[in-house]
Design a protein around this motif. Sequence first.
Motif, PDB file in Angstrom:
ATOM      1  N   ASN A 114      12.507   0.171   3.914  1.00 37.36           N
ATOM      2  CA  ASN A 114      11.392  -0.520   4.546  1.00 37.36           C
ATOM      3  C   ASN A 114      10.066   0.176   4.230  1.00 37.36           C
ATOM      4  O   ASN A 114       9.911   1.371   4.478  1.00 37.36           O
ATOM      5  CB  ASN A 114      11.614  -0.552   6.062  1.00 37.36           C
ATOM      6  N   SER A 115       9.132  -0.583   3.719  1.00 39.22           N
ATOM      7  CA  SER A 115       7.802  -0.043   3.413  1.00 39.22           C
ATOM      8  C   SER A 115       7.005   0.286   4.664  1.00 39.22           C
ATOM      9  O   SER A 115       6.100   1.115   4.620  1.00 39.22           O
ATOM     10  CB  SER A 115       7.003  -1.066   2.607  1.00 39.22           C
ATOM     11  N   PHE A 116       7.308  -0.416   5.766  1.00 38.38           N
ATOM     12  CA  PHE A 116       6.424  -0.417   6.932  1.00 38.38           C
ATOM     13  C   PHE A 116       4.991  -0.665   6.439  1.00 38.38           C
ATOM     14  O   PHE A 116       4.767  -1.532   5.614  1.00 38.38           O
ATOM     15  CB  PHE A 116       6.584   0.857   7.752  1.00 38.38           C
ATOM     16  N   SER A 117       4.008   0.095   6.878  1.00 35.63           N
ATOM     17  CA  SER A 117       2.609  -0.260   6.604  1.00 35.63           C
ATOM     18  C   SER A 117       2.171  -0.043   5.166  1.00 35.63           C
ATOM     19  O   SER A 117       1.030  -0.375   4.823  1.00 35.63           O
ATOM     20  CB  SER A 117       1.680   0.504   7.553  1.00 35.63           C
ATOM     21  N   MET A 118       3.025   0.501   4.313  1.00 38.85           N
ATOM     22  CA  MET A 118       2.671   0.513   2.890  1.00 38.85           C
ATOM     23  C   MET A 118       2.457  -0.909   2.398  1.00 38.85           C
ATOM     24  O   MET A 118       1.735  -1.138   1.425  1.00 38.85           O
ATOM     25  CB  MET A 118       3.747   1.208   2.065  1.00 38.85           C
ATOM     26  N   ALA A 119       3.072  -1.878   3.082  1.00 45.04           N
ATOM     27  CA  ALA A 119       2.887  -3.285   2.725  1.00 45.04           C
ATOM     28  C   ALA A 119       1.427  -3.707   2.844  1.00 45.04           C
ATOM     29  O   ALA A 119       0.978  -4.611   2.127  1.00 45.04           O
ATOM     30  CB  ALA A 119       3.760  -4.176   3.607  1.00 45.04           C
ATOM     31  N   LYS A 120       0.699  -3.077   3.739  1.00 48.23           N
ATOM     32  CA  LYS A 120      -0.721  -3.425   3.905  1.00 48.23           C
ATOM     33  C   LYS A 120      -1.496  -3.147   2.624  1.00 48.23           C
ATOM     34  O   LYS A 120      -2.367  -3.917   2.215  1.00 48.23           O
ATOM     35  CB  LYS A 120      -1.316  -2.644   5.079  1.00 48.23           C
ATOM     36  N   GLY A 121      -1.193  -2.014   1.969  1.00 46.43           N
ATOM     37  CA  GLY A 121      -1.847  -1.712   0.701  1.00 46.43           C
ATOM     38  C   GLY A 121      -1.451  -2.689  -0.387  1.00 46.43           C
ATOM     39  O   GLY A 121      -2.268  -3.068  -1.231  1.00 46.43           O
ATOM     40  N   ILE A 122      -0.187  -3.104  -0.384  1.00 50.42           N
ATOM     41  CA  ILE A 122       0.270  -4.088  -1.358  1.00 50.42           C
ATOM     42  C   ILE A 122      -0.435  -5.423  -1.136  1.00 50.42           C
ATOM     43  O   ILE A 122      -0.779  -6.136  -2.083  1.00 50.42           O
ATOM     44  CB  ILE A 122       1.800  -4.227  -1.292  1.00 50.42           C
ATOM     45  N   LEU A 123      -0.692  -5.766   0.125  1.00 50.01           N
ATOM     46  CA  LEU A 123      -1.480  -6.971   0.430  1.00 50.01           C
ATOM     47  C   LEU A 123      -2.874  -6.893  -0.182  1.00 50.01           C
ATOM     48  O   LEU A 123      -3.411  -7.887  -0.671  1.00 50.01           O
ATOM     49  CB  LEU A 123      -1.621  -7.135   1.944  1.00 50.01           C
ATOM     50  N   SER A 124      -3.456  -5.693  -0.143  1.00 44.59           N
ATOM     51  CA  SER A 124      -4.780  -5.525  -0.740  1.00 44.59           C
ATOM     52  C   SER A 124      -4.734  -5.758  -2.245  1.00 44.59           C
ATOM     53  O   SER A 124      -5.672  -6.319  -2.831  1.00 44.59           O
ATOM     54  CB  SER A 124      -5.324  -4.128  -0.427  1.00 44.59           C
ATOM     55  N   LEU A 125      -3.644  -5.332  -2.880  1.00 41.51           N
ATOM     56  CA  LEU A 125      -3.470  -5.616  -4.303  1.00 41.51           C
ATOM     57  C   LEU A 125      -3.381  -7.122  -4.546  1.00 41.51           C
ATOM     58  O   LEU A 125      -3.987  -7.656  -5.488  1.00 41.51           O
ATOM     59  CB  LEU A 125      -2.209  -4.931  -4.819  1.00 41.51           C
ATOM     60  N   LEU A 126      -2.620  -7.814  -3.697  1.00 35.87           N
ATOM     61  CA  LEU A 126      -2.486  -9.264  -3.855  1.00 35.87           C
ATOM     62  C   LEU A 126      -3.814  -9.977  -3.622  1.00 35.87           C
ATOM     63  O   LEU A 126      -4.073 -11.029  -4.221  1.00 35.87           O
ATOM     64  CB  LEU A 126      -1.425  -9.803  -2.896  1.00 35.87           C
ATOM     65  N   THR A 127      -4.656  -9.406  -2.760  1.00 35.86           N
ATOM     66  CA  THR A 127      -5.987  -9.980  -2.558  1.00 35.86           C
ATOM     67  C   THR A 127      -6.781  -9.914  -3.856  1.00 35.86           C
ATOM     68  O   THR A 127      -7.478 -10.868  -4.231  1.00 35.86           O
ATOM     69  CB  THR A 127      -6.736  -9.237  -1.442  1.00 35.86           C
ATOM     70  N   GLY A 128      -6.658  -8.787  -4.570  1.00 37.90           N
ATOM     71  CA  GLY A 128      -7.320  -8.675  -5.870  1.00 37.90           C
ATOM     72  C   GLY A 128      -6.788  -9.693  -6.862  1.00 37.90           C
ATOM     73  O   GLY A 128      -7.548 -10.280  -7.643  1.00 37.90           O
ATOM     74  N   CYS A 129      -5.472  -9.920  -6.825  1.00 40.00           N
ATOM     75  CA  CYS A 129      -4.880 -10.942  -7.702  1.00 40.00           C
ATOM     76  C   CYS A 129      -5.435 -12.325  -7.377  1.00 40.00           C
ATOM     77  O   CYS A 129      -5.718 -13.121  -8.283  1.00 40.00           O
ATOM     78  CB  CYS A 129      -3.360 -10.947  -7.540  1.00 40.00           C
ATOM     79  N   ALA A 130      -5.587 -12.609  -6.077  1.00 37.10           N
ATOM     80  CA  ALA A 130      -6.097 -13.915  -5.648  1.00 37.10           C
ATOM     81  C   ALA A 130      -7.543 -14.115  -6.101  1.00 37.10           C
ATOM     82  O   ALA A 130      -7.951 -15.239  -6.443  1.00 37.10           O
ATOM     83  CB  ALA A 130      -5.986 -14.048  -4.130  1.00 37.10           C
ATOM     84  N   ILE A 131      -8.312 -13.030  -6.127  1.00 34.36           N
ATOM     85  CA  ILE A 131      -9.690 -13.109  -6.634  1.00 34.36           C
ATOM     86  C   ILE A 131      -9.669 -13.358  -8.138  1.00 34.36           C
ATOM     87  O   ILE A 131     -10.384 -14.228  -8.661  1.00 34.36           O
ATOM     88  CB  ILE A 131     -10.460 -11.817  -6.293  1.00 34.36           C
ATOM     89  N   ASP A 132      -8.829 -12.602  -8.859  1.00 33.92           N
ATOM     90  CA  ASP A 132      -8.725 -12.785 -10.307  1.00 33.92           C
ATOM     91  C   ASP A 132      -8.290 -14.203 -10.666  1.00 33.92           C
ATOM     92  O   ASP A 132      -8.739 -14.764 -11.670  1.00 33.92           O
ATOM     93  CB  ASP A 132      -7.710 -11.800 -10.888  1.00 33.92           C
ATOM     94  N   ASP A 133      -7.406 -14.776  -9.843  1.00 31.59           N
ATOM     95  CA  ASP A 133      -6.876 -16.113 -10.116  1.00 31.59           C
ATOM     96  C   ASP A 133      -7.811 -17.233  -9.653  1.00 31.59           C
ATOM     97  O   ASP A 133      -7.505 -18.415  -9.862  1.00 31.59           O
ATOM     98  CB  ASP A 133      -5.522 -16.293  -9.425  1.00 31.59           C
TER      99      ASP A 133
END
Length: 376
Positions: A114-133
């Motif tokens: 389980n990542s627990f809150s490491m997932a929050k950082g991964i969400l930030s990465l996905l936010t960057g992907c959403a901006i790029d897309d």
Amino acid sequence: MKKILPVFIAGTSALAAVIYLSGYGYIFKAIAVNLKKGPTVPSIDDAEEFPFRAVPNLHPEPWKKSAAYNTNVLSETVLKELMKTRASSLVIIRNNELLHEQYWKDHQPSSLMNSFSMAKGILSLLTGCAIDDGFLESEDQLLSSVFPSYKNSRYGQFLTFRHLMTMQAGLDWKEEYHHPFAENSKQYFIEDLAEQAFGIEVKEMPGQKYEYQSVAAQLLGLALKKATGKEPASYLSEKLWKPLGMEFPAKWSTDEKGIEKAFCCIHATPRDFAKIGQLLLQNGNWNGKQLISKRYCEKLLTPTEVNDAFCFTVWADDESKVKCRFFYGFLGQFIIMIPEKNMVIVKTGFYNRLDVDKKQRPVQVGLMIEELSALL
């Protein structure tokens, strides 16, 4: 005894009814889950205890093993610290090669943790992907552009994606892990995460102060789903899990309605978590392909003016001799990135009493960096 038993049953039933009607019915789910799996608190081995969405991989690319793979003996200081904090895994990547790995407590390289809150950082990465897309204009886009109801909020009308990632959202939420009636306990076991998240008011002007709030990440996950039109688990697979050649599919826990627990609970192997850290060390580039824009990665890793120990849901330490950035999850989960050493350290465990410094950073991170940098 015959008289006492009916009274006990009646009293217990009445208490259960009060708990349920007071909005704490999730406690019964928590009890059921905990009785089923043994531990009495959330665990790194929760993957099978909740519904989940799969995060498929494609064409697995295992780490290349260093010529010095597992030839170094960890110092007594490190081993003592890992044992004290109930470590389950330690993976070290140096110069893009697997240098060292160890597992404890019946875990192995294929174990999903389980990542627990490491997932929050991964969400930030996905936010960057959403901006790029092109799904989002920038990290400064208003949340109300996705969820119009926030336009009617005195302070919510000013809430942006950046505020959610930097923990400056100003939400009416107290982060609390130590009793079963806390909002965080409710968030972990509740059946409808969206209802809870949208029910939290924006109590003050966003961007004014730092206050760590897991509900901010849940709102971010809901907003990404709405903006992209894709489930976060599917988007994670598309943008990171498949392009990075992750060795194993991951699992992202959901509530009963199929909404990802965006604030936590991506279950993956330590080796695969290490690729997230390596991607950021390489400013979003992987095998010559820019998976996330370099400019966004630089923003993501830049501490805020309000809190110089916190970036876009990734922690920072620029005061120590060896500078680092790291993802940090409940019970001591870390993805530590050390640019000057070209090193990534992943450590998972099960310990809720880690010592922290005055900026709430776990002291263990600095200790491992110091010891492992000297050893390796």
